[in-house]
Design a protein around this motif. Structure first.
Motif, PDB file in Angstrom:
ATOM      1  N   CYS A 100       0.681  -1.181  -0.100  1.00  0.00           N
ATOM      2  CA  CYS A 100      -0.024   0.062  -0.185  1.00  0.00           C
ATOM      3  C   CYS A 100       0.973   1.229   0.104  1.00  0.00           C
ATOM      4  O   CYS A 100       0.614   2.193  -0.842  1.00  0.00           O
ATOM      5  CB  CYS A 100      -0.865   0.156   1.176  1.00  0.00           C
ATOM      6  N   ALA A 101       2.082   1.290   0.714  1.00  0.00           N
ATOM      7  CA  ALA A 101       2.739   2.549   0.859  1.00  0.00           C
ATOM      8  C   ALA A 101       3.406   2.686  -0.544  1.00  0.00           C
ATOM      9  O   ALA A 101       3.493   3.889  -0.890  1.00  0.00           O
ATOM     10  CB  ALA A 101       3.804   2.273   1.760  1.00  0.00           C
ATOM     11  N   ALA A 102       3.818   1.592  -1.137  1.00  0.00           N
ATOM     12  CA  ALA A 102       4.596   1.680  -2.626  1.00  0.00           C
ATOM     13  C   ALA A 102       3.659   2.106  -3.393  1.00  0.00           C
ATOM     14  O   ALA A 102       3.908   3.023  -4.320  1.00  0.00           O
ATOM     15  CB  ALA A 102       5.023   0.539  -3.193  1.00  0.00           C
ATOM     16  N   GLU A 103       2.163   1.779  -3.363  1.00  0.00           N
ATOM     17  CA  GLU A 103       1.170   2.219  -4.219  1.00  0.00           C
ATOM     18  C   GLU A 103       1.035   3.658  -4.347  1.00  0.00           C
ATOM     19  O   GLU A 103       0.482   4.174  -5.206  1.00  0.00           O
ATOM     20  CB  GLU A 103      -0.196   1.522  -3.956  1.00  0.00           C
ATOM     21  N   THR A 104       1.259   4.041  -2.980  1.00  0.00           N
ATOM     22  CA  THR A 104       0.864   5.794  -3.230  1.00  0.00           C
ATOM     23  C   THR A 104       1.870   6.549  -4.074  1.00  0.00           C
ATOM     24  O   THR A 104       1.646   7.464  -4.203  1.00  0.00           O
ATOM     25  CB  THR A 104       1.140   6.186  -1.838  1.00  0.00           C
ATOM     26  N   LEU A 105       2.984   5.870  -4.474  1.00  0.00           N
ATOM     27  CA  LEU A 105       3.817   6.327  -5.379  1.00  0.00           C
ATOM     28  C   LEU A 105       3.369   6.065  -6.929  1.00  0.00           C
ATOM     29  O   LEU A 105       4.372   6.576  -7.723  1.00  0.00           O
ATOM     30  CB  LEU A 105       5.186   5.970  -5.171  1.00  0.00           C
ATOM     31  N   GLY A 106       2.478   5.572  -7.036  1.00  0.00           N
ATOM     32  CA  GLY A 106       1.828   5.449  -8.486  1.00  0.00           C
ATOM     33  C   GLY A 106       2.229   4.173  -9.175  1.00  0.00           C
ATOM     34  O   GLY A 106       2.183   4.222 -10.227  1.00  0.00           O
ATOM     35  N   VAL A 153      14.214  -0.240  12.675  1.00  0.00           N
ATOM     36  CA  VAL A 153      13.732   0.885  13.675  1.00  0.00           C
ATOM     37  C   VAL A 153      14.156   2.269  13.186  1.00  0.00           C
ATOM     38  O   VAL A 153      13.180   3.113  13.413  1.00  0.00           O
ATOM     39  CB  VAL A 153      14.560   0.468  14.953  1.00  0.00           C
ATOM     40  N   PRO A 154      15.239   2.481  12.469  1.00  0.00           N
ATOM     41  CA  PRO A 154      15.599   3.862  11.997  1.00  0.00           C
ATOM     42  C   PRO A 154      14.711   4.071  10.681  1.00  0.00           C
ATOM     43  O   PRO A 154      14.518   5.285  10.640  1.00  0.00           O
ATOM     44  CB  PRO A 154      17.153   3.831  11.503  1.00  0.00           C
ATOM     45  N   LEU A 155      14.073   3.164   9.923  1.00  0.00           N
ATOM     46  CA  LEU A 155      13.172   3.529   9.021  1.00  0.00           C
ATOM     47  C   LEU A 155      11.846   4.011   9.671  1.00  0.00           C
ATOM     48  O   LEU A 155      11.120   4.562   8.480  1.00  0.00           O
ATOM     49  CB  LEU A 155      12.912   2.397   8.177  1.00  0.00           C
ATOM     50  N   GLN A 156      11.630   3.901  10.824  1.00  0.00           N
ATOM     51  CA  GLN A 156      10.338   4.603  11.357  1.00  0.00           C
ATOM     52  C   GLN A 156      10.550   6.124  11.061  1.00  0.00           C
ATOM     53  O   GLN A 156       9.491   6.753  11.199  1.00  0.00           O
ATOM     54  CB  GLN A 156      10.221   4.262  12.546  1.00  0.00           C
ATOM     55  N   ARG A 157      11.841   6.651  10.922  1.00  0.00           N
ATOM     56  CA  ARG A 157      12.050   8.083  10.725  1.00  0.00           C
ATOM     57  C   ARG A 157      12.239   8.424   9.187  1.00  0.00           C
ATOM     58  O   ARG A 157      12.912   9.226   9.204  1.00  0.00           O
ATOM     59  CB  ARG A 157      12.856   8.626  11.626  1.00  0.00           C
ATOM     60  N   THR A 158      12.039   7.521   8.485  1.00  0.00           N
ATOM     61  CA  THR A 158      12.292   7.797   6.877  1.00  0.00           C
ATOM     62  C   THR A 158      11.699   8.994   6.318  1.00  0.00           C
ATOM     63  O   THR A 158      10.650   9.359   6.965  1.00  0.00           O
ATOM     64  CB  THR A 158      12.292   6.349   6.217  1.00  0.00           C
ATOM     65  N   SER A 159      12.003   9.559   5.324  1.00  0.00           N
ATOM     66  CA  SER A 159      11.540  10.584   4.931  1.00  0.00           C
ATOM     67  C   SER A 159      10.217  10.651   4.394  1.00  0.00           C
ATOM     68  O   SER A 159       9.259  11.349   4.346  1.00  0.00           O
ATOM     69  CB  SER A 159      12.498  11.301   4.026  1.00  0.00           C
ATOM     70  N   TYR A 160       9.965   9.420   3.760  1.00  0.00           N
ATOM     71  CA  TYR A 160       8.500   9.288   2.898  1.00  0.00           C
ATOM     72  C   TYR A 160       7.701   8.721   4.050  1.00  0.00           C
ATOM     73  O   TYR A 160       7.585   7.691   4.684  1.00  0.00           O
ATOM     74  CB  TYR A 160       8.532   8.345   1.935  1.00  0.00           C
ATOM     75  N   GLY A 161       6.616   9.470   4.320  1.00  0.00           N
ATOM     76  CA  GLY A 161       5.428   9.379   5.280  1.00  0.00           C
ATOM     77  C   GLY A 161       4.837   8.209   5.289  1.00  0.00           C
ATOM     78  O   GLY A 161       4.786   7.101   6.334  1.00  0.00           O
ATOM     79  N   PRO A 162       4.185   7.534   4.211  1.00  0.00           N
ATOM     80  CA  PRO A 162       3.494   6.254   4.320  1.00  0.00           C
ATOM     81  C   PRO A 162       4.431   5.196   4.662  1.00  0.00           C
ATOM     82  O   PRO A 162       3.777   4.133   5.237  1.00  0.00           O
ATOM     83  CB  PRO A 162       3.044   6.171   2.689  1.00  0.00           C
ATOM     84  N   TYR A 163       5.680   5.239   4.144  1.00  0.00           N
ATOM     85  CA  TYR A 163       6.805   4.101   4.504  1.00  0.00           C
ATOM     86  C   TYR A 163       6.803   4.205   6.055  1.00  0.00           C
ATOM     87  O   TYR A 163       7.055   3.254   6.704  1.00  0.00           O
ATOM     88  CB  TYR A 163       8.052   4.458   3.572  1.00  0.00           C
TER      89      TYR A 163
END
Lengths: 328, 93
Positions: A100-106, A153-163
């Motif tokens: 779903c997160a990837a789908e938000t990118l088209g 754990v660090p990816l919880q602060r990744t820059s892409y919101g849905p991810y």
């Protein structure tokens, strides 16, 4: 479950045709730790990298269900079976959050699944190893999910919101996976000598592949710098690997098991464990799909999709009929 | 085959709270959307109620026009109670 983002072929150098003002504004937002959301402007390379990374992550979750399913019908007790079933269901759920997160990118779910099935997209190499004894289920939870947690754990602060939001949800659930794995091994090392031996055998086979889950060494990780700058990645492969080793070695000692690395020792000066050389040739062979069970994994995936096709079609046709009736 | 339509899922964590966006699911119809939402987003008692709505039915503001939409509120600080400095005796008002 997760492994660091990888590419089958190194990407050709990107020629950016982006509007410089938009690009500068984007870079500034990311540098200020702002979140980027689906409809925000973003450079094409950022979008592409994210689609590749998130879909690869999603594929890993889905393929990760297969080695565990191998033991589902042979779990030694009803409780262990229920736990394993819940864990496998979680992996499916994690895959769905990420698709779903990837789908938000088209991109579409269909395209991503096709890319997995025809070999264009990758998944974590760790799942191309077989699960040979029941202790492997413990080792997967403890080591593979443990390594996944370090990565995620660090990816919880990744820059892409849905991810980032998918990652928050996943991390909460992943802790159960790791703890049940350790708990499983704890009961095996307290069992018969044969059970102890199975636990040691599982550690012997999963230790090095788990270390490889963090990806190539930093000096050989071509996309790292850009991904770090874009906050798609927040710590380097080697930093995460070291963290994992430092956290895991004492856990192995508590189990009374031996980590299969003669060069492993505490380095007082560094405040970290030193560990032996990783054999990367094996890693790249597995990345290329040469793992012992890579073929089997993709066959199982394709069979699941093909055998379920009639159900999906029937559901779609049923709804189309009902919609026609509603319209009439 | 084409993907099933996408639905947005909103979950009420417990009585008295708003439904909050949890994520999305694909499903051919609304009953299946609810089932998929339940399996995907409430495996650990995360909710007592679920809403699903077709993603295409949501109308969203354009982030590029965010400034025009939201900036005007920034200068209207008199809309906040803390704007008013009252005498000590009544300042808890």
């Amino acid at each position: 479950m997760y492994t660091t983002e990888l590419e089958k072929q190194p990407a050709p150098a990107l020629v950016t045709m982006e509007d410089p003002a938009s690009l500068a504004a984007f870079e500034a937002r990311v540098a200020a730790d702002e979140y980027i959301e689906p409809n925000d402007w973003m450079p094409e390379a950022y979008r592409r990298t994210l689609v590749r990374q998130i879909s690869q992550h999603a594929h890993s979750e889905i393929v990760g269900m297969l080695p565990e399913a191998n033991w589902l019908t042979r779990a030694p007790s009803l409780q262990r079976k229920a736990i394993l079933l819940a864990k496998i269901q979680d992996e499916g759920g994690h895959g769905l959050y990420l698709y779903c997160a990837a789908e938000t990118l088209g991109t579409s779910r269909d395209e991503m699944i096709d890319a997995l099935h025809d070999g264009r997209a990758k998944y974590s190499t760790i799942f191309n190893y077989p699960t040979l004894n029941w202790a492997d289920i413990g080792a997967i939870g403890w080591l593979v999910d443990g390594a996944a947690i370090m990565n995620q754990v660090p990816l919880q602060r990744t820059s892409y919101g849905p991810y980032a939001r998918a990652m928050v949800r996943i991390c909460k659930e992943e802790s159960f996976h790791q703890r049940q794995g350790y708990d499983l091994l704890l009961s095996m090392v307290k069992g018969t000598p044969a059970q102890r031996e199975m636990a040691q055998d599982a550690l012997n086979r999963w230790w090095w592949p788990a270390l490889m889950m963090f990806g190539p060494p930093d000096d050989n990780s071509p996309n790292s710098a850009q991904s770090m700058r874009w906050r798609i990645k927040r710590e380097t492969n080697d930093e995460l690997r070291q963290k994992f080793v430092d956290a895991t070695v004492p856990q192995a000692e508590l189990l009374g098991l031996t980590v299969p690395d003669p060069d492993l020792r505490w380095n007082e000066e560094r405040g970290h464990y030193d560990f032996g050389k990783i054999i990367w040739d094996e890693f790249y062979a597995v990345v290329r799909g040469e793992g012992p069970v890579a073929r089997e994994r993709m066959e199982a995936r394709r069979a699941a999709r093909d055998n379920g096709a009639w159900v999906r079609e029937a559901a779609a046709v049923f709804e189309a009929k009902r919609a026609a009736r509603r319209a009439a | 085959m084409k993907d099933w339509p996408l639905w947005e899922v909103f979950v009420r964590a417990r009585g008295g709270l708003d439904h909050r966006h949890a994520g999305s699911v694909h499903a051919p119809d609304m009953e299946m959307a609810l089932r998929h939402a339940r399996d995907t987003y409430t495996r650990r008692m995360e909710g007592v109620s679920i809403w699903v709505v077709r993603s295409t039915d949501i109308v969203a503001s354009d982030p590029a026009r965010g400034e025009a939409l939201f900036e005007p509120a920034a200068s209207k600080i008199y809309r906040h109670p803390t704007f008013y400095e009252l005498p000590e005796a009544v300042n808890h008002m």
